[in-house]
Structures are given as structure tokens and as C-alpha cells.
Design a protein around this motif. Structure first.
Motif, PDB file in Angstrom:
ATOM      1  N   ASN A 185       5.289 -21.070  12.778  1.00 19.36           N
ATOM      2  CA  ASN A 185       6.334 -20.722  13.740  1.00 19.36           C
ATOM      3  C   ASN A 185       7.325 -19.728  13.138  1.00 19.36           C
ATOM      4  O   ASN A 185       7.652 -18.709  13.760  1.00 19.36           O
ATOM      5  N   LEU A 186       7.800 -20.004  11.936  1.00 22.54           N
ATOM      6  CA  LEU A 186       8.773 -19.104  11.287  1.00 22.54           C
ATOM      7  C   LEU A 186       8.140 -17.762  10.931  1.00 22.54           C
ATOM      8  O   LEU A 186       8.737 -16.701  11.131  1.00 22.54           O
ATOM      9  N   ALA A 187       6.907 -17.795  10.398  1.00 23.36           N
ATOM     10  CA  ALA A 187       6.218 -16.543  10.051  1.00 23.36           C
ATOM     11  C   ALA A 187       5.939 -15.726  11.309  1.00 23.36           C
ATOM     12  O   ALA A 187       6.073 -14.494  11.302  1.00 23.36           O
ATOM     13  N   GLY A 188       5.574 -16.409  12.389  1.00 20.57           N
ATOM     14  CA  GLY A 188       5.311 -15.710  13.641  1.00 20.57           C
ATOM     15  C   GLY A 188       6.537 -15.038  14.204  1.00 20.57           C
ATOM     16  O   GLY A 188       6.453 -13.950  14.783  1.00 20.57           O
ATOM     17  N   GLY A 189       7.710 -15.660  14.037  1.00 20.48           N
ATOM     18  CA  GLY A 189       8.953 -15.053  14.500  1.00 20.48           C
ATOM     19  C   GLY A 189       9.249 -13.751  13.781  1.00 20.48           C
ATOM     20  O   GLY A 189       9.597 -12.740  14.407  1.00 20.48           O
ATOM     21  N   ARG A 190       9.096 -13.767  12.468  1.00 24.33           N
ATOM     22  CA  ARG A 190       9.350 -12.541  11.689  1.00 24.33           C
ATOM     23  C   ARG A 190       8.347 -11.453  12.041  1.00 24.33           C
ATOM     24  O   ARG A 190       8.701 -10.281  12.181  1.00 24.33           O
ATOM     25  N   ALA A 191       7.070 -11.839  12.186  1.00 23.25           N
ATOM     26  CA  ALA A 191       6.039 -10.849  12.510  1.00 23.25           C
ATOM     27  C   ALA A 191       6.259 -10.253  13.901  1.00 23.25           C
ATOM     28  O   ALA A 191       6.094  -9.047  14.103  1.00 23.25           O
ATOM     29  N   ALA A 192       6.630 -11.100  14.855  1.00 29.99           N
ATOM     30  CA  ALA A 192       6.833 -10.617  16.224  1.00 29.99           C
ATOM     31  C   ALA A 192       8.054  -9.709  16.331  1.00 29.99           C
ATOM     32  O   ALA A 192       8.091  -8.824  17.190  1.00 29.99           O
ATOM     33  N   ASP A 193       9.059  -9.927  15.482  1.00 27.31           N
ATOM     34  CA  ASP A 193      10.214  -9.027  15.476  1.00 27.31           C
ATOM     35  C   ASP A 193       9.815  -7.635  15.002  1.00 27.31           C
ATOM     36  O   ASP A 193      10.331  -6.630  15.500  1.00 27.31           O
ATOM     37  N   ARG A 194       8.904  -7.575  14.035  1.00 25.83           N
ATOM     38  CA  ARG A 194       8.506  -6.279  13.472  1.00 25.83           C
ATOM     39  C   ARG A 194       7.507  -5.560  14.380  1.00 25.83           C
ATOM     40  O   ARG A 194       7.699  -4.405  14.741  1.00 25.83           O
ATOM     41  N   ARG A 195       6.412  -6.240  14.731  1.00 24.79           N
ATOM     42  CA  ARG A 195       5.351  -5.614  15.531  1.00 24.79           C
ATOM     43  C   ARG A 195       4.816  -6.651  16.506  1.00 24.79           C
ATOM     44  O   ARG A 195       3.875  -7.389  16.186  1.00 24.79           O
ATOM     45  N   PRO A 196       5.384  -6.737  17.701  1.00 22.80           N
ATOM     46  CA  PRO A 196       5.074  -7.838  18.625  1.00 22.80           C
ATOM     47  C   PRO A 196       3.595  -7.974  18.986  1.00 22.80           C
ATOM     48  O   PRO A 196       3.016  -9.050  18.858  1.00 22.80           O
ATOM     49  N   MET A 197       2.961  -6.901  19.459  1.00 26.79           N
ATOM     50  CA  MET A 197       1.578  -7.017  19.896  1.00 26.79           C
ATOM     51  C   MET A 197       0.607  -7.258  18.737  1.00 26.79           C
ATOM     52  O   MET A 197      -0.285  -8.116  18.858  1.00 26.79           O
ATOM     53  N   PRO A 198       0.734  -6.558  17.604  1.00 26.81           N
ATOM     54  CA  PRO A 198      -0.136  -6.910  16.471  1.00 26.81           C
ATOM     55  C   PRO A 198       0.021  -8.366  16.038  1.00 26.81           C
ATOM     56  O   PRO A 198      -0.966  -9.006  15.648  1.00 26.81           O
TER      57      PRO A 198
END
Length: 390
Positions: free
Chosen positions: A252-265
Motif C-alpha cells: 500500500n505504501l509503495a503503491g502510493g509513492r509509485a502512483a504519485d510519480r507515474r500513475p499508469m505505469p
């Protein structure tokens, strides 16, 4: 963590706890209220159905209500539902308490996600949503094992008293820490419902149903998979669930950071990961250590999806983000229910306890294809928008 986000996370913890902890208390409940375990199991099914129904209805009913007021009202209703459950003299009253508590579930997460995103800069919205959902993951990691142990030692009603207390703490936090803002301008329910005329909103909801159905349709049968296929003793199941919960928390936490940077990837990566891990799990489930490690990986990839898809729904339904976000929670529960039914049918047909993992891999793969289609539509729409600007 900002105080308002903490208050929302506490509410998410309580809601997650009341949803999941009952599965570990079915024997105690069935014996106390005088029904069979399958009948007691309907308390789980009724909760999921009530979430799917209550999410859009309660959110739509509160379109003109300030969001802080709506969150406080939902948490008060949640407290009432769990209080009814704690005091229930019969199975029927207990069922009523479960339904009352469940009606608040989707609306709280839907409105809470919008409020959480509004508390931070636009570039950190997915992380803020993820922080709110840490309450849900913490409920799986700590709340469910502790709540089950409490109910087994002091009676199942003690668990519902504990959940009621968590609700009171969250209500106090919302009242004190969530900023009061005027209700946003709205064209009314009819205007908000227009967002469901957008293809991208439906594609996002489909990704949610397929992706989370893949994960939780398999997790539903994790106990028989790990005991009858992997060879663990029944006493290891709570610890395996803690391991899964730890993966959910980290993902959940890793997904939040990743989605902030590049949502679709981030969305593609999570769905591809779920597809791969479930396919691998169907094989590694036959040995204890590989099965446990794959279960951890399933938790990580599964909840990496949460911030990405929740923020995408809010983005694509910008005119009614709370209503669409609540509908997303309904899609989450609908996907879980259908996937669990498919998995149970496959097991009943003699395809073995790993069948839900294969079914989950197919569902997640379908979710990835839907996400790729949504991304292609985004890219096709972008030149038209740029041309209009010029």
C-alpha cells in the motif's frame, strides 16, 4: 502523518477490523446465537452486499453535506451498528447490526479518500490516500489476529465492544482534526451521476473489480490452501495471515509513492505483478516455504493497486469524486464476492484448492488488459485536448 489523516486511518482501521475479524469468530458466534456455521457465515456475505449497496446510496444522499459532517455522521452510524452487534440478543439483531455498520463502509472510504487527497499537494495525493488505507492494512496485520484472540478469550461480543471503542476514537479525531470546509458546489445528484456516462470511469471500476477480485478471491481460500496443499498445521494460519497483512501494508505504501510519480505505469506494474504471483502461487503452494514467500508477495502486489486505482477513479470523475470513489469501494466488494464464488465453484467441481489462484491470475490478466485499454484511450484523447488549448 497529519492529524486529519491519522483520524481517517483510525476510522479505516475500525472498518477493516469489523469486516474481516468476524471470519475468525464464526464458531463462537454460531454456538452463542444458536445457528449453524454456514448460517453464521451469511454475516460475512450480508456485510459485503450491504457495502456494495450502501456505498453509492449514502454518498449520493450526502452530496450537499459538508464532507467533515458526512464523515462524522458515517462514523456515528458505524458506532451504532457495532453497538447493536455487541448487544445483540439474537441472530436477527446481530445481522441488523452488521448491515448498519456495512452501509457506512464504502461511503466512508469514498469520501475519506477525497478528503485525504485534498489535505496535501496534488503531487502527493496518491500517498495521502495510501496513508488513509494504512488503517485498513493495519487491521489485517494486527487487528484481526488480536480481535480474534480477544473474542476467543473473552467472548465474541468483546471484539465488537473493542471495534465500537475504535469508532469512538475515530469520531473524536474527525471532529477535532479534520478541517471544516464548506460544501463544494454541486449540480445535485443528477449532475453527479453524469460522471457514470464516462467510459474511463467504468474502465477504472472494472480494473478494481478484476484486480481485487483476483487477490481476495484467492485469499478467501488461503487457510485450506496452506493447510491441505502446502502442509502447514492449522495453528500456523494466523501467522500466515499476519505475513500476508505485512505484505498488504508494505504494498500500500509503495503503491502510493509509485502512483504519485507515474500513475499508469504503477497500475500496470501492480496488475502484472498480481497476475504473475498468482500463477506462481498455484505452483509454490505445494511446499511450505515457497508458499509462504509467495503469499507475502501477493500481499505486496495486491495492495500496490489501491492508491493507483483509487486516485484514478477520482481523477476521471472530477465532477463527483466522492460518489465515484464510493462506487469504487462497491466494485471492490463485488469483485471479491464474485471471485470467491468462482473459486468455491472450481473447488467444488474437483479442480483442487489451487484453482482459485489460477482463476485469480486470469482475472488479474483481464484487469491488466482493461488498464492498457484505458491508457490507450488517454493517449488518444491527449492530442485532442492539446489542439483545443492551442
Amino acid at each position: 502523518m497529519p492529524g486529519a489523516l491519522l483520524a481517517l486511518a483510525v476510522g479505516a482501521f475500525g472498518i477493516g477490523l469489523t469486516e474481516f475479524v468476524i471470519a475468525g469468530l464464526l464458531p463462537e458466534i454460531s454456538a452463542d446465537v444458536g445457528v449453524s456455521i454456514p448460517a453464521a457465515g451469511l454475516l460475512v456475505s450480508a456485510y459485503a452486499i450491504s457495502v456494495a449497496v450502501g456505498a453509492p446510496l449514502l454518498t449520493a444522499a450526502g452530496t450537499r453535506v459538508p464532507r467533515k459532517t458526512m464523515l462524522a455522521g458515517l462514523m456515528a452510524l458505524f458506532i451504532a451498528g457495532n453497538l447493536i452487534s455487541a448487544l445483540a440478543p439474537s441472530y436477527g439483531v446481530l445481522m441488523a447490526g452488521r448491515i448498519v455498520a456495512a452501509l457506512t463502509h464504502g461511503a466512508f472510504f469514498g469520501i475519506g479518500s477525497v478528503v485525504a487527497a485534498s489535505l496535501v499537494a496534488p503531487a502527493r495525493r496518491a500517498s495521502a490516500v495510501a496513508l488513509m488505507f494504512t488503517g485498513l492494512t493495519a487491521a489485517n496485520v494486527l487487528g484481526v489476529p488480536l480481535g480474534t484472540a480477544l473474542g476467543q478469550q473473552l467472548g465474541w461480543r468483546s471484539t465488537f465492544w473493542a471495534v465500537t471503542a475504535v469508532g469512538v476514537v475515530s469520531l473524536a479525531g474527525i471532529a477535532l482534526l479534520v478541517p471544516a470546509r464548506p460544501s463544494e458546489a454541486s449540480g445535485g445528484l443528477r449532475a453527479e451521476l453524469r460522471v457514470f456516462g464516462q467510459v474511463q470511469v467504468w474502465l477504472a471500476l472494472a480494473v478494481t473489480a478484476l484486480g481485487f477480485g483476483a487477490v481476495f478471491g484467492t485469499v478467501t481460500y488461503v487457510a485450506p490452501i496452506m493447510t491441505r496443499v502446502a502442509g502447514f498445521g492449522s495453528g500456523a494460519v494466523p501467522w500466515l495471515l499476519v505475513l500476508l497483512g505485512a505484505g498488504l501494508f508494505a504494498g500500500n505504501l509503495a503503491g502510493g509513492r509509485a502512483a504519485d510519480r507515474r500513475p499508469m505505469p504503477a497500475l500496470y506494474t501492480s496488475l502484472a505483478g498480481i497476475t504473475l504471483v498468482l500463477g506462481v502461487f498455484a505452483v509454490t503452494a505445494h511446499a511450505r516455504v515457497p508458499a509462504a514467500l509467495t503469499l507475502l508477495a501477493l500481499g505486496v502486489t495486491g495492495f500496490m493497486l489501491v492508491p493507483a486505482v483509487q486516485t484514478r477513479v477520482m481523477e476521471k470523475a472530477a465532477d463527483a469524486p466522492a460518489l465515484a470513489s464510493a462506487a469504487n469501494i462497491a466494485a471492490f466488494n463485488l469483485g471479491n464476492a464474485v471471485a470467491a464464488w468462482l473459486g468455491g465453484g472450481a473447488i467444488g467441481a474437483g479442480l483442487g484448492y489451487t484453482a482459485p489462484a489460477w482463476i485469480g491470475a486470469l482475472l488479474a490478466g483481464a484487469g491488466l488488459l482493461v488498464a492498457v485499454l484505458a491508457g490507450a484511450l488517454d493517449r488518444r484523447a491527449r492530442p485532442a485536448v492539446e489542439a483545443d488549448v492551442q
